[in-house]
Design an enzyme around this catalytic site. Structure first.
Site, PDB file in Angstrom:
ATOM      1  N   TYR A 152       0.842  -1.205   0.000  1.00 28.23           N
ATOM      2  CA  TYR A 152       0.000   0.000   0.000  1.00 28.23           C
ATOM      3  C   TYR A 152       0.876   1.254   0.000  1.00 28.23           C
ATOM      4  O   TYR A 152       0.655   2.187  -0.791  1.00 28.23           O
ATOM      5  CB  TYR A 152      -0.909  -0.051   1.224  1.00 28.23           C
ATOM      6  CG  TYR A 152      -1.809   1.144   1.431  1.00 28.23           C
ATOM      7  CD1 TYR A 152      -2.840   1.431   0.544  1.00 28.23           C
ATOM      8  CD2 TYR A 152      -1.642   1.974   2.539  1.00 28.23           C
ATOM      9  CE1 TYR A 152      -3.681   2.515   0.754  1.00 28.23           C
ATOM     10  CE2 TYR A 152      -2.475   3.055   2.763  1.00 28.23           C
ATOM     11  CZ  TYR A 152      -3.486   3.329   1.862  1.00 28.23           C
ATOM     12  OH  TYR A 152      -4.319   4.396   2.081  1.00 28.23           O
TER      13      TYR A 152
HETATM   14  N1  LIG Z   1      -9.599   6.573   5.587  1.00 28.93           N
HETATM   15  C1  LIG Z   1      -8.375   6.992   5.869  1.00 28.93           C
HETATM   16  O1  LIG Z   1      -8.056   7.375   7.012  1.00 28.93           O
HETATM   17  C2  LIG Z   1      -7.335   7.014   4.808  1.00 28.93           C
HETATM   18  C3  LIG Z   1      -5.991   7.258   5.182  1.00 28.93           C
HETATM   19  C4  LIG Z   1      -5.044   7.375   4.188  1.00 28.93           C
HETATM   20  C5  LIG Z   1      -5.419   7.254   2.850  1.00 28.93           C
HETATM   21  N2  LIG Z   1      -6.732   6.974   2.534  1.00 28.93           N
HETATM   22  C6  LIG Z   1      -7.072   6.861   1.125  1.00 28.93           C
HETATM   23  O2  LIG Z   1      -8.290   7.563   0.865  1.00 28.93           O
HETATM   24  C7  LIG Z   1      -9.039   6.896  -0.145  1.00 28.93           C
HETATM   25  C8  LIG Z   1     -10.421   6.521   0.355  1.00 28.93           C
HETATM   26  O3  LIG Z   1     -10.287   5.726   1.512  1.00 28.93           O
HETATM   27  P1  LIG Z   1     -11.535   5.082   2.283  1.00 28.93           P
HETATM   28  O4  LIG Z   1     -11.065   4.867   3.675  1.00 28.93           O
HETATM   29  O5  LIG Z   1     -12.752   5.882   2.016  1.00 28.93           O
HETATM   30  O6  LIG Z   1     -11.648   3.646   1.554  1.00 28.93           O
HETATM   31  P2  LIG Z   1     -12.843   2.593   1.655  1.00 28.93           P
HETATM   32  O7  LIG Z   1     -12.168   1.250   1.585  1.00 28.93           O
HETATM   33  O8  LIG Z   1     -13.714   2.890   2.838  1.00 28.93           O
HETATM   34  O9  LIG Z   1     -13.678   2.846   0.307  1.00 28.93           O
HETATM   35  C9  LIG Z   1     -13.103   2.588  -0.922  1.00 28.93           C
HETATM   36  C10 LIG Z   1     -14.189   2.514  -2.007  1.00 28.93           C
HETATM   37  O10 LIG Z   1     -13.553   2.081  -3.221  1.00 28.93           O
HETATM   38  C11 LIG Z   1     -14.315   1.043  -3.809  1.00 28.93           C
HETATM   39  N3  LIG Z   1     -13.429   0.147  -4.574  1.00 28.93           N
HETATM   40  C12 LIG Z   1     -12.526  -0.739  -4.077  1.00 28.93           C
HETATM   41  N4  LIG Z   1     -11.945  -1.421  -5.080  1.00 28.93           N
HETATM   42  C13 LIG Z   1     -12.480  -0.947  -6.246  1.00 28.93           C
HETATM   43  C14 LIG Z   1     -12.290  -1.262  -7.608  1.00 28.93           C
HETATM   44  N5  LIG Z   1     -11.420  -2.216  -7.988  1.00 28.93           N
HETATM   45  N6  LIG Z   1     -13.025  -0.606  -8.544  1.00 28.93           N
HETATM   46  C15 LIG Z   1     -13.923   0.343  -8.177  1.00 28.93           C
HETATM   47  N7  LIG Z   1     -14.143   0.689  -6.876  1.00 28.93           N
HETATM   48  C16 LIG Z   1     -13.434   0.040  -5.926  1.00 28.93           C
HETATM   49  C17 LIG Z   1     -14.964   0.326  -2.635  1.00 28.93           C
HETATM   50  O11 LIG Z   1     -16.099  -0.443  -3.030  1.00 28.93           O
HETATM   51  C18 LIG Z   1     -15.294   1.470  -1.698  1.00 28.93           C
HETATM   52  O12 LIG Z   1     -16.568   2.022  -1.986  1.00 28.93           O
HETATM   53  C19 LIG Z   1      -8.183   5.685  -0.561  1.00 28.93           C
HETATM   54  O13 LIG Z   1      -7.339   6.035  -1.630  1.00 28.93           O
HETATM   55  C20 LIG Z   1      -7.359   5.429   0.675  1.00 28.93           C
HETATM   56  O14 LIG Z   1      -6.190   4.698   0.399  1.00 28.93           O
HETATM   57  C21 LIG Z   1      -7.685   6.845   3.481  1.00 28.93           C
END
Ligand SMILES: NC(=O)c1ccc[n+]([C@@H]2O[C@H](COP(=O)([O-])OP(=O)(O)OC[C@H]3O[C@@H](n4cnc5c(N)ncnc54)[C@H](O)[C@@H]3O)[C@@H](O)[C@H]2O)c1
Length: 249
Positions: A152
């Protein structure tokens, strides 16, 4: 409204941070194409957004390269153009370096880095016409090199590198490219917290503002800023939407 008459593609828009961005973008007047692999969640979201703006759901797996062109084509066919691309979706599995498999590596790079790259390229001709904005997603896990997250972390830092390069290459086309590195309470984080409760607590304890962000009220407004003309002189940057956890110099 900051995004009136703008069309946006938001990947991962059915869940977590993506859903917060979708809601905020609609409130700011944008027309939104929500792209997500989760059809059930997408259907639920669209039902909930009834009457709240112009929005379509595209049920596609962004890890498949051939879907990028189809996603852009469907969006342009429906809304007549494209101004904003938000590459938010990313799936990954955590493990120590020595236990990281090729499958884990592929999952992270295909849904994160490669999907971002393919969609940026597919969207480029349209964004060039509109002087558009691309917002990609990084992570403190990559910037800090958090343990158990090698696939990641590497995928996220590659996304930041692609973003800086595109910011330089595409500036002459009027396209801006920036990165948001968030900390927010989402289903993805809840799942990770169950597997690594100590690491999760460390993240919470490390947020100077004292709480995890809310997708819609803490993270999405920063994405709106990057998508709107308010950030017209900003490109190639990473904005830390993380309550002060990491300070970039
Ligand atoms: N939540 C955090 O604290 C955090 C921290 C650092 C980075 N991020 C980044 O922020 C972004 C959003 O994070 P989140 O926590 O909302 O993630 P999440 O896992 O809650 O949601 C991700 C969404 O992407 C969709 N998805 C997954 N694989 C897919 C695919 N192959 N094709 C289409 N859709 C797909 C899922 O169905 C889901 O709706 C991501 O890039 C994550 O890496 C989040």
């Amino acid at each position: 409204m900051k995004l009136s008459n703008r069309t946006a593609i938001i990947t991962g828009g059915a869940g977590g941070i993506g859903q917060g961005i979708v809601r905020r973008f609609l409130a700011e007047g944008a027309k939104v194409a929500v792209v997500d692999i989760d059809q059930a969640q997408g259907d639920k979201l669209l039902a909930d957004l009834e009457g709240k703006g112009e929005v379509i759901f595209i049920a596609k797996d962004i890890s498949k390269a051939e879907n990028a062109a189809a996603i852009v084509a469907e969006t342009v066919a429906r809304f007549g153009g494209l101004d904003i691309l938000v590459n938010n979706a990313h799936a990954s599995k955590q493990a120590p370096i020595m236990e990281t498999t090729q499958e884990m590596w592929d999952l992270s790079f295909n849904t994160g880095t490669m999907a971002t790259f393919h969609l940026m390229r597919a969207a480029y001709p349209e964004l060039k016409k509109t002087g558009g904005s691309i917002i990609n997603f990084g992570s403190g896990a990559g910037i800090k090199g958090l343990p158990n997250q090698v696939a990641y972390a590497a995928a996220k830092e590659a996304i930041r590198a692609i973003s800086r390069t595109a910011a330089n290459e595409w500036a002459a086309d009027g396209i801006r490219v920036n990165v948001v590195s968030p900390v927010a309470l989402t289903p993805g984080i809840v799942q990770w917290a169950k597997a690594f409760p100590d690491a999760y607590q460390e993240v919470v304890d490390g947020v100077p503002l004292g709480r995890l962000g809310d997708p819609e009220t803490d993270i999405a407004p920063i994405v709106v800023f990057l998508a709107s003309d308010d950030s017209q002189y900003l490109t190639g940057q990473t904005l830390m939407a993380d309550g002060g956890t990491i300070k970039l110099y």
